[in-house]
Design an enzyme around this catalytic site. Sequence first.
Site, mmCIF file in Angstrom:
data_model
loop_
_atom_site.group_PDB
_atom_site.id
_atom_site.type_symbol
_atom_site.label_atom_id
_atom_site.label_comp_id
_atom_site.label_asym_id
_atom_site.label_seq_id
_atom_site.Cartn_x
_atom_site.Cartn_y
_atom_site.Cartn_z
ATOM 1 N N THR A 1 0.828 -1.205 0.000
ATOM 2 C CA THR A 1 0.000 0.000 0.000
ATOM 3 C C THR A 1 0.864 1.257 0.000
ATOM 4 O O THR A 1 2.009 1.226 0.457
ATOM 5 C CB THR A 1 -0.898 -0.016 1.266
ATOM 6 O OG1 THR A 1 -1.402 1.284 1.490
ATOM 7 C CG2 THR A 1 -0.116 -0.414 2.513
ATOM 8 N N ASP A 2 0.293 2.364 -0.472
ATOM 9 C CA ASP A 2 1.011 3.650 -0.394
ATOM 10 C C ASP A 2 1.095 4.140 1.045
ATOM 11 O O ASP A 2 1.875 5.046 1.347
ATOM 12 C CB ASP A 2 0.347 4.701 -1.294
ATOM 13 C CG ASP A 2 -1.103 5.016 -0.928
ATOM 14 O OD1 ASP A 2 -1.678 4.334 -0.050
ATOM 15 O OD2 ASP A 2 -1.673 5.951 -1.523
ATOM 16 N N GLU A 3 0.301 3.529 1.956
ATOM 17 C CA GLU A 3 0.284 4.021 3.339
ATOM 18 C C GLU A 3 1.615 3.780 4.053
ATOM 19 O O GLU A 3 1.895 4.393 5.083
ATOM 20 C CB GLU A 3 -0.881 3.395 4.121
ATOM 21 C CG GLU A 3 -2.197 3.656 3.420
ATOM 22 C CD GLU A 3 -3.444 3.344 4.230
ATOM 23 O OE1 GLU A 3 -3.372 3.318 5.455
ATOM 24 O OE2 GLU A 3 -4.488 3.128 3.597
ATOM 25 N N TYR B 1 -1.585 -0.647 11.030
ATOM 26 C CA TYR B 1 -1.755 -1.325 9.736
ATOM 27 C C TYR B 1 -0.580 -1.022 8.806
ATOM 28 O O TYR B 1 0.070 -1.940 8.286
ATOM 29 C CB TYR B 1 -3.072 -0.875 9.073
ATOM 30 C CG TYR B 1 -3.135 -1.174 7.585
ATOM 31 C CD1 TYR B 1 -3.174 -2.487 7.121
ATOM 32 C CD2 TYR B 1 -3.137 -0.138 6.639
ATOM 33 C CE1 TYR B 1 -3.223 -2.760 5.747
ATOM 34 C CE2 TYR B 1 -3.182 -0.405 5.275
ATOM 35 C CZ TYR B 1 -3.225 -1.720 4.836
ATOM 36 O OH TYR B 1 -3.253 -1.996 3.491
ATOM 37 N N SER B 2 -0.282 0.264 8.612
ATOM 38 C CA SER B 2 0.763 0.592 7.639
ATOM 39 C C SER B 2 2.139 0.151 8.140
ATOM 40 O O SER B 2 3.008 -0.232 7.346
ATOM 41 C CB SER B 2 0.742 2.079 7.263
ATOM 42 O OG SER B 2 0.786 2.894 8.402
ATOM 43 N N LYS C 1 2.430 -3.455 7.205
ATOM 44 C CA LYS C 1 2.670 -3.614 5.761
ATOM 45 C C LYS C 1 4.112 -3.200 5.416
ATOM 46 O O LYS C 1 4.761 -3.841 4.593
ATOM 47 C CB LYS C 1 1.678 -2.778 4.948
ATOM 48 C CG LYS C 1 0.230 -3.239 5.030
ATOM 49 C CD LYS C 1 -0.021 -4.613 4.450
ATOM 50 C CE LYS C 1 0.107 -4.682 2.946
ATOM 51 N NZ LYS C 1 -0.251 -6.037 2.418
ATOM 52 N N ASP D 1 -12.394 12.464 14.917
ATOM 53 C CA ASP D 1 -11.391 12.023 13.950
ATOM 54 C C ASP D 1 -10.732 10.711 14.380
ATOM 55 O O ASP D 1 -10.733 10.362 15.569
ATOM 56 C CB ASP D 1 -10.311 13.112 13.802
ATOM 57 C CG ASP D 1 -9.668 13.094 12.423
ATOM 58 O OD1 ASP D 1 -9.922 12.147 11.652
ATOM 59 O OD2 ASP D 1 -8.902 14.037 12.129
HETATM 60 P P1 NAD Z 1 -9.591 -7.503 2.406
HETATM 61 O O1 NAD Z 1 -9.565 -7.232 3.869
HETATM 62 O O2 NAD Z 1 -10.838 -7.240 1.631
HETATM 63 O O3 NAD Z 1 -9.222 -9.041 2.146
HETATM 64 C C1 NAD Z 1 -8.186 -9.690 2.820
HETATM 65 C C2 NAD Z 1 -8.321 -11.190 2.529
HETATM 66 O O4 NAD Z 1 -7.233 -11.869 3.179
HETATM 67 C C3 NAD Z 1 -9.616 -11.810 3.074
HETATM 68 O O5 NAD Z 1 -10.163 -12.679 2.122
HETATM 69 C C4 NAD Z 1 -9.158 -12.591 4.302
HETATM 70 O O6 NAD Z 1 -9.971 -13.719 4.593
HETATM 71 C C5 NAD Z 1 -7.751 -12.998 3.876
HETATM 72 N N1 NAD Z 1 -6.870 -13.269 5.022
HETATM 73 C C6 NAD Z 1 -6.696 -12.514 6.137
HETATM 74 N N2 NAD Z 1 -5.806 -13.101 6.967
HETATM 75 C C7 NAD Z 1 -5.390 -14.243 6.347
HETATM 76 C C8 NAD Z 1 -4.471 -15.250 6.694
HETATM 77 N N3 NAD Z 1 -3.779 -15.210 7.843
HETATM 78 N N4 NAD Z 1 -4.280 -16.279 5.831
HETATM 79 C C9 NAD Z 1 -4.985 -16.338 4.651
HETATM 80 N N5 NAD Z 1 -5.874 -15.407 4.290
HETATM 81 C C10 NAD Z 1 -6.074 -14.357 5.120
HETATM 82 O O7 NAD Z 1 -8.356 -6.709 1.825
HETATM 83 P P2 NAD Z 1 -8.192 -5.953 0.422
HETATM 84 O O8 NAD Z 1 -8.725 -4.583 0.549
HETATM 85 O O9 NAD Z 1 -8.660 -6.843 -0.651
HETATM 86 O O10 NAD Z 1 -6.603 -5.835 0.353
HETATM 87 C C11 NAD Z 1 -5.823 -6.878 -0.202
HETATM 88 C C12 NAD Z 1 -4.354 -6.496 -0.131
HETATM 89 O O11 NAD Z 1 -4.133 -5.280 -0.829
HETATM 90 C C13 NAD Z 1 -3.858 -6.263 1.297
HETATM 91 O O12 NAD Z 1 -2.566 -6.801 1.390
HETATM 92 C C14 NAD Z 1 -3.826 -4.744 1.427
HETATM 93 O O13 NAD Z 1 -2.836 -4.345 2.338
HETATM 94 C C15 NAD Z 1 -3.493 -4.344 0.010
HETATM 95 N N6 NAD Z 1 -3.973 -3.021 -0.415
HETATM 96 C C16 NAD Z 1 -5.285 -2.674 -0.218
HETATM 97 C C17 NAD Z 1 -5.731 -1.428 -0.673
HETATM 98 C C18 NAD Z 1 -7.187 -1.040 -0.509
HETATM 99 O O14 NAD Z 1 -7.542 0.106 -0.817
HETATM 100 N N7 NAD Z 1 -8.069 -1.911 -0.093
HETATM 101 C C19 NAD Z 1 -4.841 -0.553 -1.291
HETATM 102 C C20 NAD Z 1 -3.505 -0.942 -1.471
HETATM 103 C C21 NAD Z 1 -3.086 -2.184 -1.029
HETATM 104 P P1 TYD Z 2 -10.535 3.904 4.566
HETATM 105 O O1 TYD Z 2 -11.488 3.471 3.516
HETATM 106 O O2 TYD Z 2 -10.622 3.302 5.923
HETATM 107 O O3 TYD Z 2 -9.078 3.754 3.940
HETATM 108 P P2 TYD Z 2 -7.629 4.271 4.526
HETATM 109 O O4 TYD Z 2 -7.790 4.710 5.908
HETATM 110 O O5 TYD Z 2 -6.817 3.027 4.421
HETATM 111 O O6 TYD Z 2 -7.215 5.361 3.590
HETATM 112 O O7 TYD Z 2 -10.686 5.472 4.744
HETATM 113 C C1 TYD Z 2 -10.515 6.363 3.662
HETATM 114 C C2 TYD Z 2 -10.632 7.763 4.221
HETATM 115 O O8 TYD Z 2 -11.982 7.976 4.668
HETATM 116 C C3 TYD Z 2 -9.762 8.007 5.418
HETATM 117 O O9 TYD Z 2 -9.264 9.349 5.369
HETATM 118 C C4 TYD Z 2 -10.691 7.843 6.606
HETATM 119 C C5 TYD Z 2 -12.018 8.325 6.054
HETATM 120 N N1 TYD Z 2 -13.227 7.681 6.636
HETATM 121 C C6 TYD Z 2 -14.259 8.466 7.135
HETATM 122 O O10 TYD Z 2 -14.211 9.720 7.117
HETATM 123 N N2 TYD Z 2 -15.370 7.849 7.663
HETATM 124 C C7 TYD Z 2 -15.469 6.487 7.704
HETATM 125 O O11 TYD Z 2 -16.502 5.966 8.236
HETATM 126 C C8 TYD Z 2 -14.411 5.691 7.163
HETATM 127 C C9 TYD Z 2 -14.486 4.189 7.194
HETATM 128 C C10 TYD Z 2 -13.308 6.334 6.636
#
Ligand code: NAD
Ligand code: TYD
Length: 337
Positions: A126-128, A151-152, A155, A273
Amino acid sequence: MKNILVTGGAGFIGSNFVRMALEEHPDVHVVNLDKLTYAGNLQNLADVQDRPQYSFVHGDICDGPLVERLLEEHKIDTIVNFAAESHVDRSITGPKIFIETNVTGTLTLLQAARDKGLERFLQVSTDEVYGSLGSEGKFTEQTPLSPNSPYSASKAGADHLVRAFGHTFGLKYNITNCSNNYGPYQFPEKLIPLMIHNALHDKELPVYGDGMQVRDWLYVYDHCTAIWQVLEKAPPGQTYNIGGCNEKANIEVVEIILDRLNKPRSLIRYVKDRPGHDRRYAIDAGKIISQLGWKPSVTFEQGIAKTIDWYLSNEKWLAGVVSGEYQQYYQRMYAGR
Ligand code: NAD
Ligand code: TYD
């Protein structure tokens, strides 16, 4: 690339990636290893689960013997690691599982993969990991990792381990650092699906702080095509930032959703916040665009329209994921906030 182990393939991005791989690359066999946490949902893949080139394994990436067996049994040549705990708010209230899955789980995969002569280990990050930006500038691949949330931090720890396995053991790896995704099958704990769900049910839309935090939104399918391009074309040892050049303040995103659903702005409620809330993320995707020829297929306006339409046509899916544990989660996070 013949046999891919996709971890976390039942989650949001993983399921979109598995579907894309099965539909667009029928010569590849996909093994999906997923623990099915609250975020994992086999319904996300119901339409493709019977394809002959797909296998599902219910299990944990922290289970070394299981991972080793899968690598052998399926002659895996490529690992794409999506499996993670992925929600910042949950990492603030309970960070331990983030270390277990995101750090120890990645280490377990790396150890199993180390001596197998894999073609590629792709770490989906992630960019985070780069921390927070002021009003100017963008993250490049040279930006030092400076994570702010549990989280970040988890990662970033995994990114460091992947790089170290490349340096120390010669593992052929890539790391992709992507901005915020949105699109079909996203669990409604994240901003966009949560706001769509609440608006559809005339519930308040909880905007954290002043709502002026900026995220750089990318449609999930475009993230998946970027990962595929990296697998096919990137030299090992390279990191790529992925983003769609779609910076938007949270409040702007919330207003777009309300307008498209014909719901009143009076549903917006500013709430306390998030602690340590990162102010702005923005990606410089110049490297993947110029070196690998990737580009996003949709603008934010097109992508958000497709996403809202998807949630409108999949109300049964949405009702399923917000039943049960989600209700307690919502209470815990938002009641009296
Ligand atoms: P998500 O939470 O929707 O899905 C995560 C999946 O991983 C789920 O299916 C869960 O059951 C599985 N999982 C969790 N723990 C596990 C374990 N110990 N063993 C096997 N499976 C397991 O997440 P997402 O939003 O689809 O993100 C997927 C990846 O992309 C993550 O690594 C996240 O850090 C990265 N990512 C997400 C975003 C975003 O905006 N969602 C952006 C950039 C990177
Ligand atoms: P989120 O989808 O949790 O992604 P990330 O924190 O990984 O960027 O949140 C996106 C942005 O939206 C973040 O600045 C937090 C904000 N946010 C709200 O304002 N209200 C909400 O209920 C949620 C879930 C997020």
